[in-house]
Design a protein around this motif. Structure first.
Motif, PDB file in Angstrom:
ATOM      1  N   VAL B  47      26.333  16.886 -28.043  1.00 46.87           N
ATOM      2  CA  VAL B  47      24.992  17.246 -28.517  1.00 46.87           C
ATOM      3  C   VAL B  47      24.814  16.844 -29.980  1.00 46.87           C
ATOM      4  N   LEU B  48      23.567  16.702 -30.395  1.00 46.73           N
ATOM      5  CA  LEU B  48      23.276  16.221 -31.740  1.00 46.73           C
ATOM      6  C   LEU B  48      22.172  17.066 -32.379  1.00 46.73           C
ATOM      7  N   PRO B  49      22.201  17.217 -33.691  1.00 46.58           N
ATOM      8  CA  PRO B  49      21.169  17.980 -34.382  1.00 46.58           C
ATOM      9  C   PRO B  49      19.921  17.143 -34.666  1.00 46.58           C
ATOM     10  N   VAL B  50      18.765  17.772 -34.577  1.00 44.79           N
ATOM     11  CA  VAL B  50      17.515  17.117 -34.987  1.00 44.79           C
ATOM     12  C   VAL B  50      16.791  18.092 -35.918  1.00 44.79           C
ATOM     13  N   ARG B  78      28.349  18.434 -44.039  1.00 43.09           N
ATOM     14  CA  ARG B  78      29.069  19.357 -43.175  1.00 43.09           C
ATOM     15  C   ARG B  78      30.043  20.169 -44.021  1.00 43.09           C
ATOM     16  N   PRO B 273      28.838  13.971 -46.057  1.00 43.68           N
ATOM     17  CA  PRO B 273      27.482  13.827 -45.503  1.00 43.68           C
ATOM     18  C   PRO B 273      27.528  13.807 -43.976  1.00 43.68           C
ATOM     19  N   PRO B 275      26.999  12.532 -40.613  1.00 45.07           N
ATOM     20  CA  PRO B 275      26.563  11.227 -40.106  1.00 45.07           C
ATOM     21  C   PRO B 275      25.557  11.334 -38.952  1.00 45.07           C
ATOM     22  N   ASP B 276      25.365  12.538 -38.419  1.00 44.89           N
ATOM     23  CA  ASP B 276      24.389  12.702 -37.333  1.00 44.89           C
ATOM     24  C   ASP B 276      22.960  12.831 -37.846  1.00 44.89           C
ATOM     25  N   LEU B 277      22.812  13.036 -39.155  1.00 46.23           N
ATOM     26  CA  LEU B 277      21.474  13.233 -39.718  1.00 46.23           C
ATOM     27  C   LEU B 277      21.238  12.214 -40.818  1.00 46.23           C
ATOM     28  N   LEU B 278      20.088  11.591 -40.770  1.00 46.38           N
ATOM     29  CA  LEU B 278      19.748  10.655 -41.837  1.00 46.38           C
ATOM     30  C   LEU B 278      19.419  11.462 -43.090  1.00 46.38           C
TER      31      LEU B 278
END
Lengths: 490, 502
Positions: B47-50, B78, B273, B275-278
């Motif tokens: 799963v990934l964060p938005v 993180r 940082p 990496p799942d979030l810009l």
């Protein structure tokens, strides 16, 4: 039927030559015959696959078929698929049945493709030989004493052995291209952000990218048409106009400028591999392409940079596997710390632990700047090298791997040697560029050689075209290993 | 030796978004455990964060309200550590580049005004809850709260007493509710403070070793914890000891702080940082749009009440305790206008008086009454004040009407999920008419009553004339009573004085 390409199966289904149930059953039989010796699949669920096949046949009967409706495709066990055991090649997830579908799985389901099973892989995609899997090594169909490459080794070997017409893979440092090269099939790692990572179990988030593995460029184009596209659930997914990757396949190559990075042909590459790649480039010249030497001066740093950044991200990504909510949990523990320690000590294999340790180290206080920050800076330099080189050429070509498939156990005791087998593929991930491997010949021992094609950002359609034209005048991609049984051609 | 106390506060304000900061799950409080945790909150594989845009907008609103810099580019990082209520094994927070930097908050302690500088405010996700007491021999995990959006607001070490820290926390608490980014519910943990406390010899400019007191969820605990901690530190130093940097917990039952973990046990969080979030890019249009939608801020409103409406500083402060009471006051003033009168002619003093001394007081009498749930509408209160200003009723009648309507509103709403006003503007007039509450301003009639009162109270008259001022009030009271409180009290006063002087 089992030696047919995806395109041929698609056409045959459309023409009513056979049903999806027949095609699926045929491949399941192939799997049943060969999986014991090749170990390509972790999970096969005949009933589930055939149910999907029946649904696909019904869709077709209702006139609602799309190109891949009813076509069976093997899925790397890194993609979460609802109701399927999804292990990522690890003991840690050896009891994890996913309650949801990855974006890629969802896309294939929506188009009516059949999930043929979940393929073996290096544990959490960490490996280049498929020897780190909790489920045992996959064997290379061309020589069963040799590795198929990794981490998408199960997918690659399954396609090479015609146990599946095509499969999905994921590529963090070469995990699609390297096994494709070592098993004589095609593999494409798209531009970072083209295929959603949602539901793809993360190894190194800034590098991971899913992609197709198949016999032909045309088959990969058909698959990418399904796999690519924006997904709001992945913040790194890119919003772009939909592309039909099959549209430009036949475009003539006259005038195409092929860049040859000198660093790819320097020391380290085996003579047989160099010879096959040079022959492929000669073939391209015949197709009207020109060749130019280019430089990637920082490419030599890509392996060390990668082995700082990828483990750093992995050490954090794998923290969720703690035995608290799902997955493996140690049987006996005395307190919380003991639960964590035993679960992770027992649940992870040696290579995964090695990378978690490296990653934890490079992120720790006092070392972060020297390792992580420096590696990030170098990563930008490596990407810049490619941007500069693409001013002189349209695509780059070189070997996918320094050598052909190595023997089981040959490198598993020496991680650095193992890491170096990805020396030509890693820089592409660091730059976020698309990279491809297609078969271009064999070495003296009859083992396949892969030609790597690297394109500029979002040039997948052009790369597929470049590969397709080559496959119109060569037949390396249609060669089959011995001892994989009879296939019926479509 | 004289000691100077140095305090900085880290405040976690839960942002009032309907869904979580990185998933679509609900943030509503009080649901059955783990019913508001989706795949992302559970940290299932893959799963990934938005990022929730609503959380970003609220952070920007805060930044603009405290006159801070809104960073056009900020980064989610993180924070890695293992704990069962932290499903991913890391918390997503902003570390090196927060969305808001700088800014300040003005506080008042007694007569003194002081500016507390803010270091930063950053977005992060909350963890879940470990339930140690609900299960014998094991710990339950509730992930409903996991992923709830928080704004962590960090002050500079600018406060010099527990009173200042409380004033700051209260001001901040009022502000986040005022700009509608946080419900401020401290019992539910929507607003909680960590206090960094140190002491140093007065006159020193070097900071002493600090201790951090975690999770103070009431102003009272904040004050008590700081005061205890200050005493503890001074005692240690005066006994020749040294303060050890550590994290402490306040025990409200014992009224003391105790050590939770020392610096040596501190985690290495291995921030990097995510990496799942810009990187979070805040655009100029978003900032200007947020600025336009920002309500008048408490300090601005307070100043306007003083300079434009002629209210005292204390009145203006009382009317800006929250946005609802001030809005109510302004609406009362509008409803109290005589026909053709412009707002500038409103009797703001009178209205302020009513809202502060009657309405706010009544609101405070009822526990758990939301600050917007006035039992009587501002229209009705405005009408009552209008009738007083016109002389149709006197103030006492007005207050009686308000009390009656208020009680009616309370009864109307009892046992219901909503609030129903007591009384209505027209009902006010009807009651005045039907119950004959109109003020008696007929001089002849009042004179007659005063004559009767004087005749019947010869003793009080004598007392008054002997210099006992109190006797006068008693006579006024008798006259008012004789008119059932309806007489114009000013007239009663004048006539009584005139007659007594004769």
């Amino acid at each position: 039927m089992s030696h047919a390409t995806l395109k041929q199966l698609s056409d045959g289904l459309a023409a009513g030559k056979f049903s999806s149930v027949e095609v699926t059953q045929n491949f399941i039989n192939k799997i049943n015959n060969l999986n014991k010796s090749l170990n390509c699949f972790i999970s096969v669920d005949e009933a589930r696959s055939l149910t999907q096949a029946r649904t696909a046949d019904a869709l077709r009967a209702a006139g609602r078929a799309q190109p891949l409706t009813g076509v069976p495709i093997a899925q790397k066990d890194i993609f979460c698929a609802q109701g399927w055991l999804t292990t990522c090649g690890s003991k840690m997830l050896s009891n994890f049945v996913s309650p949801y579908d990855a974006h890629v799985i969802e896309r294939f389901n929506q188009t009516g493709a059949v999930n043929l099973g979940k393929t073996n892989m290096d544990e959490f995609a960490m490996g280049s030989s498929n020897e780190t899997s909790f489920y045992g090594p996959v064997r290379n169909p061309w020589d069963r004493e040799r590795v198929p490459g990794g981490s998408s080794g199960g997918s690659a070997a399954a396609v090479a052995a015609r146990m599946a017409p095509a499969a999905t893979g994921t590529d963090t440092g070469g995990s699609i291209r390297q096994p494709a090269a070592l098993t004589g099939i095609c593999g494409l790692k798209p531009t970072y952000g083209v295929v959603s990572r949602y539901g793809m179990i993360a190894f190194a988030s800034s590098l991971d990218q899913g992609g197709p593995m198949a016999h032909t460029a045309e088959d990969m184009a058909l698959m990418l048409n399904v796999m690519a596209g924006f997904d709001a659930r992945d913040s790194t997914s890119l919003q772009r106009a939909a592309t039909d990757y099959t549209a430009d396949l036949a475009r003539p190559l006259a005038g195409l400028r092929i860049g040859l990075p000198r660093e790819f042909f320097a020391q380290g590459v085996s003579a047989d591999v160099a010879k096959a790649v040079e022959a492929a480039i000669a073939e391209y010249k015949k197709l009207g392409c020109s060749v130019v030497d280019v430089n990637l001066p920082n490419m030599g740093l890509s392996v060390p940079v990668y082995y700082v950044l990828a483990p750093a991200e992995a050490s954090s990504n794998l923290s969720r596997f703690d035995g608290v909510r799902y997955g493996y949990r140690a049987r006996d523990y005395t307190n919380l710390t003991d639960l964590y320690q035993k679960t992770r000590a027992e649940g992870f294999g040696a290579e995964v632990k090695r990378r978690i340790l490296i990653g934890t180290y490079v992120l720790s206080h006092g070392y972060y700047d020297a390792y992580y920050i420096r590696a990030q800076k170098l990563r930008r330099l490596i990407a810049q090298d490619f941007t500069n080189a693409f001013k002189q050429c349209d695509v780059m070509m070189g070997p996918t791997t320094p050598s052909t498939a190595f023997k089981l156990g040959e490198k598993s005791g020496d991680p650095v040697q193992m890491y170096l087998s990805d020396i030509y593929t890693i820089a592409v991930n660091l730059a976020g560029l698309p990279g491809m491997s297609i078969p271009c010949g064999f070495d003296g021992a009859g083992l396949p050689v892969g030609l790597q094609i690297i394109g500029d950002y979002f040039s997948e359609a052009r790369m597929l075209n470049v590969a397709h034209r080559y496959q119109q005048v060569t037949d390396w991609h249609m060669r089959t290993p011995k001892d994989i049984g009879e296939g019926v051609s479509a | 030796m004289k000691w100077e106390v140095v305090i900085g506060l880290e405040t976690h304000a839960q942002l009032s978004t309907a869904s979580k900061i990185f998933s679509g799950a609900s943030t509503a409080f009080g649901a059955e455990p783990n019913t508001q945790a989706c795949a992302v909150d559970l940290a299932l594989p893959g799963v990934l964060p938005v990022l929730n845009k609503g959380a970003v907008e609220r952070a920007i609103r805060f930044g603009l309200a405290v006159d801070a810099n809104i960073n056009r580019r900020s980064v989610f990082a993180r924070k890695n550590y293992f704990y069962p209520d932290l499903p991913k094994g890391y918390q997503i927070s902003q570390y090196e580049l927060p969305v808001v930097e700088g800014g300040s908050i003005k506080i008042h302690v007694g007569e003194m005004e002081k500016t507390v500088r803010l270091t930063r405010a950053h977005l992060e996700e909350d963890a879940g809850k470990s339930l140690h007491e609900d299960f014998q021999g094991s710990t339950g995990i509730d992930l409903n709260r996991a992923g709830t959006p928080l704004l962590e607001i960090v002050s500079e070490p600018d406060m010099r007493s527990a009173a200042e820290a409380v004033a700051y926390a209260k001001k901040l608490h009022a502000l986040v509710r005022w700009i509608d980014i946080c419900d401020g519910n401290m019992q539910e943990g929507s607003f909680r403070c960590d206090a960094n406390v140190s002491v140093r010899p007065e006159g020193s400019d070097k900071l002493g070793t600090r201790c951090e007191i975690k999770n103070l969820n009431s102003f009272r605990f904040l004050e008590q914890a700081i005061n205890f901690e200050v005493r503890r530190q001074i005692e240690i130093i005066e006994d020749g000891g040294k303060i050890v940097q550590e994290t402490r917990l306040y025990d409200p039952d014992k009224g003391e702080t105790r050590s939770m973990r020392s610096k040596e046990d501190a985690h290495d969080y291995r921030y990097f940082p995510d990496p799942d979030l810009l990187p979070l890019e805040v655009t100029e249009p978003l900032i200007s749009e947020t600025k336009e939608n920002l309500p008048e801020l408490p300090d601005q409103r307070q100043q306007r009440y003083v300079s434009e409406l002629g209210l005292s500083h204390n009145e203006a402060t009382a009317l800006t305790a929250n946005r609802d009471i001030g809005d109510y006051f302004e609406s009362v003033a509008l409803s109290s206008l005589k026909s053709g009168e412009s707002l500038g002619n409103a009797d703001f003093k009178l209205c302020a008086n009513w809202v502060i001394n009657d309405i706010a007081a009544k609101m405070n009498e009822e526990e758990n009454l939301p600050s917007w749930a006035f039992r009587v509408s501002s229209d009705t209160v405005g009408r009552i004040i209008l009738r007083i200003r016109e002389g149709a009723i006197n103030a006492r009648t007005g207050k009686n009407l308000l009390a009656r309507f208020w009680e009616e509103g309370r009864r109307n709403s009892e046992g219901r999920g909503n609030y129903i006003h007591g009384g209505a503007p027209d009902e006010t007039d009807e009651i005045i008419r039907e119950e004959g509450l109109g003020q008696v301003s007929d001089a002849g009639a009042i004179e007659k009553i005063v004559d009767e009162v004087l005749a019947a109270n010869a003793q009080q008259v004598a007392d008054y004339q002997a210099g006992k001022e109190k006797a006068f009030n008693s006579l006024v009271g008798q006259a008012m009573k004789a008119t059932k409180g309806k007489a114009n009290p000013q007239q009663v006063n004048e006539i009584l004085k005139r007659k007594l002087a004769q």
